[in-house]
Design an enzyme around this catalytic site. Structure first.
Site, PDB file in Angstrom:
ATOM      1  N   THR A 144       0.834  -1.199   0.000  1.00 16.08           N
ATOM      2  CA  THR A 144       0.000   0.000   0.000  1.00 16.08           C
ATOM      3  C   THR A 144       0.867   1.246   0.000  1.00 16.08           C
ATOM      4  O   THR A 144       1.930   1.281   0.641  1.00 16.08           O
ATOM      5  CB  THR A 144      -0.939   0.027   1.219  1.00 16.08           C
ATOM      6  OG1 THR A 144      -1.559   1.313   1.312  1.00 16.08           O
ATOM      7  CG2 THR A 144      -0.205  -0.248   2.521  1.00 16.08           C
ATOM      8  N   SER A 179      -1.470   3.352  10.641  1.00 12.79           N
ATOM      9  CA  SER A 179      -2.391   2.498  11.401  1.00 12.79           C
ATOM     10  C   SER A 179      -1.717   1.152  11.621  1.00 12.79           C
ATOM     11  O   SER A 179      -0.688   0.843  11.010  1.00 12.79           O
ATOM     12  CB  SER A 179      -3.705   2.301  10.638  1.00 12.79           C
ATOM     13  OG  SER A 179      -3.506   1.450   9.518  1.00 12.79           O
ATOM     14  N   TYR A 181      -2.891  -1.557  10.564  1.00  9.18           N
ATOM     15  CA  TYR A 181      -2.970  -2.203   9.252  1.00  9.18           C
ATOM     16  C   TYR A 181      -1.767  -1.832   8.397  1.00  9.18           C
ATOM     17  O   TYR A 181      -1.084  -2.695   7.835  1.00  9.18           O
ATOM     18  CB  TYR A 181      -4.261  -1.816   8.545  1.00  9.18           C
ATOM     19  CG  TYR A 181      -4.157  -1.923   7.040  1.00  9.18           C
ATOM     20  CD1 TYR A 181      -4.076  -3.167   6.414  1.00  9.18           C
ATOM     21  CD2 TYR A 181      -4.096  -0.781   6.243  1.00  9.18           C
ATOM     22  CE1 TYR A 181      -3.945  -3.264   5.034  1.00  9.18           C
ATOM     23  CE2 TYR A 181      -3.972  -0.879   4.859  1.00  9.18           C
ATOM     24  CZ  TYR A 181      -3.893  -2.114   4.267  1.00  9.18           C
ATOM     25  OH  TYR A 181      -3.755  -2.205   2.906  1.00  9.18           O
ATOM     26  N   HIS A 182      -1.503  -0.521   8.267  1.00  6.38           N
ATOM     27  CA  HIS A 182      -0.381  -0.094   7.436  1.00  6.38           C
ATOM     28  C   HIS A 182       0.949  -0.623   7.983  1.00  6.38           C
ATOM     29  O   HIS A 182       1.859  -0.973   7.224  1.00  6.38           O
ATOM     30  CB  HIS A 182      -0.352   1.430   7.344  1.00  6.38           C
ATOM     31  CG  HIS A 182      -1.501   2.012   6.578  1.00  6.38           C
ATOM     32  ND1 HIS A 182      -2.578   2.595   7.197  1.00  6.38           N
ATOM     33  CD2 HIS A 182      -1.752   2.080   5.238  1.00  6.38           C
ATOM     34  CE1 HIS A 182      -3.431   3.011   6.277  1.00  6.38           C
ATOM     35  NE2 HIS A 182      -2.959   2.701   5.082  1.00  6.38           N
ATOM     36  N   LYS A 185       1.671  -4.055   6.734  1.00  6.61           N
ATOM     37  CA  LYS A 185       2.209  -4.064   5.375  1.00  6.61           C
ATOM     38  C   LYS A 185       3.707  -3.758   5.372  1.00  6.61           C
ATOM     39  O   LYS A 185       4.466  -4.314   4.563  1.00  6.61           O
ATOM     40  CB  LYS A 185       1.464  -3.041   4.522  1.00  6.61           C
ATOM     41  CG  LYS A 185       0.001  -3.380   4.265  1.00  6.61           C
ATOM     42  CD  LYS A 185      -0.148  -4.542   3.302  1.00  6.61           C
ATOM     43  CE  LYS A 185      -1.565  -4.654   2.790  1.00  6.61           C
ATOM     44  NZ  LYS A 185      -1.725  -5.716   1.794  1.00  6.61           N
TER      45      LYS A 185
END
Length: 382
Positions: A144, A179, A181-182, A185
């Site tokens: 991302t 976040s 989530y990030h 990644k």
């Protein structure tokens, strides 16, 4: 070639699987159907009614004669993943199978832990499966642009040349994820780079922008093949959320000042970028990074564009700035590079009035499915 599309039941994975199948590749979908279960957890849904995965692949075979194999299971279960590799002998592994929502990862400790475990360990298992069972397999990993954050310098494609105390080196671009989530990644990227270095794996990290749109040529062949559209404050990205708010006469809710600028691309370009990566694999031991986007917009820009089209279609829609539930820079510099995929043949589909109008039309046709209380943010970073 033999290609696994992990997460092939999802918003990006499903049209990618169809597109690659149409191009003549032998496609296998691996999915644990977690995204459908999360809809139940959040009391939310896709604006478009979506068929079961079984119905989808059956309809695809009926229409095209092409078979897409499916394996229902979890990448975190290594025995399952090993059997998938044994049966399919993949030449490319397209990895969409991760929890993809920043807000979902910020709900609480449990959701943060789930996001990191699901994403990081699942990806680590894929690396080991390639090493042990398909060492020539090319990993095409969906990262991302959010890994980079919003630095006050240009964002390069994965690497940056640094001069320090009279010496130079090319190093991974610094990451400032926003976040849990990030962050997952970013951990993926580090693990993949390390695996390429020690095992000679070939990998392409596609740092994807925010994907918008609905249709691809393949998903339009039959209603059973239609793609999902998320609109809620957890999984609905800004553009799709604004369009669906307009469809039900809701204010377009911009977080904070609206100056947050992000990279975007059309779903039609997502499927093409994956094909480009598959047809032009990384070298053995190479960790290659492509920034996968075509344009960038501020959140306010998107709201203004949607409001314009909505008014042309007869909707009296207002833009409203609300308190930002996230911790992020709302006004910042943003200039990201994205030349590598273009150099390999990507011809972008840009965000036009007609694209917005098309999504709005679908939202209006299905507006009775939109749960109004879900279009506002319910999760805070604070």
């Amino acid at each position: 070639m033999r290609i696994i599309v992990a997460g092939g039941d999802g918003f990006c994975g499903w049209p990618t699987a169809l597109y690659l199948s149409k191009q003549g590749h032998d496609v296998t979908i691996v999915d644990n159907l977690a995204r459908r279960k999360i809809d139940d957890e959040l009391h939310s849904n896709s604006v478009t009614p979506i068929a079961t995965l079984e119905e989808r692949v059956a309809k695809w075979k009926e229409l095209t004669g092409k078979e897409i194999r499916t394996f229902i299971g979890d990448l975190n279960h290594y025995d399952f993943l090993r059997e998938v590799f044994r049966q399919t002998e993949p030449e490319a592994f397209v990895h969409f199978a991760e929890q993809r929502s920043a807000p979902y990862s910020m709900i609480d400790r449990e959701h943060a832990a789930y996001t990191q475990t699901n994403n990081v360990i699942g990806n680590l298992n894929v690396l080991y499966a390639i090493k042990e069972f398909a060492p020539e397999c090319h990993l095409i990993k969906l990262g991302t642009m959010g890994e980079y954050g919003t630095p006050n310098i240009d964002i390069e494609e994965g690497y940056i040349e640094i001069e320090h105390n009279g010496r130079k080196d090319t190093l991974p671009y610094p990451k400032q994820p926003g976040s849990f989530y990030h962050l997952s990644k970013v951990h993926d990227s580090h693990n993949i780079m390390f695996a390429c270095k020690i095992w000679g794996i070939r990998a392409t990290d596609l740092n994807q922008g925010i994907v918008y749109g609905l249709h691809t040529e393949e998903t339009q062949l039959d209603p059973v093949l239609v793609n999902r559209v998320d609109y809620d404050g957890v999984f609905g990205t800004a553009l799709n959320r604004f369009i669906n708010q307009a469809a039900i006469g809701h204010d377009l809710t911009v977080y904070g000042s609206g100056g947050q600028t992000r990279a975007f691309l059309n779903i039609e370009d997502t499927v093409r970028c994956v094909e480009i990566a598959a047809e032009n694999p990384a070298d053995r031991g190479e960790f290659r990074v492509f920034n996968q986007f075509t344009e960038w917009f501020s959140v306010q820009d998107l709201a203004d564009q949607v409001q314009k089209i909505a008014k042309e279609e007869g909707f009296d829609t207002q833009v409203k700035n609300i308190e930002n539930p996230r911790i992020e820079n709302e006004d910042h510099y943003y200039n990201a590079k994205n030349t590598k995929l273009r150099d390999l043949g990507l011809e972008p589909h840009l965000l036009t009035d007609e694209v917005i109008r098309d999504i709005l039309k679908v939202a209006v046709e299905n507006k009775d499915r939109i749960i109004e209380e879900n279009v506002l943010p319910s999760i805070t970073w604070k």
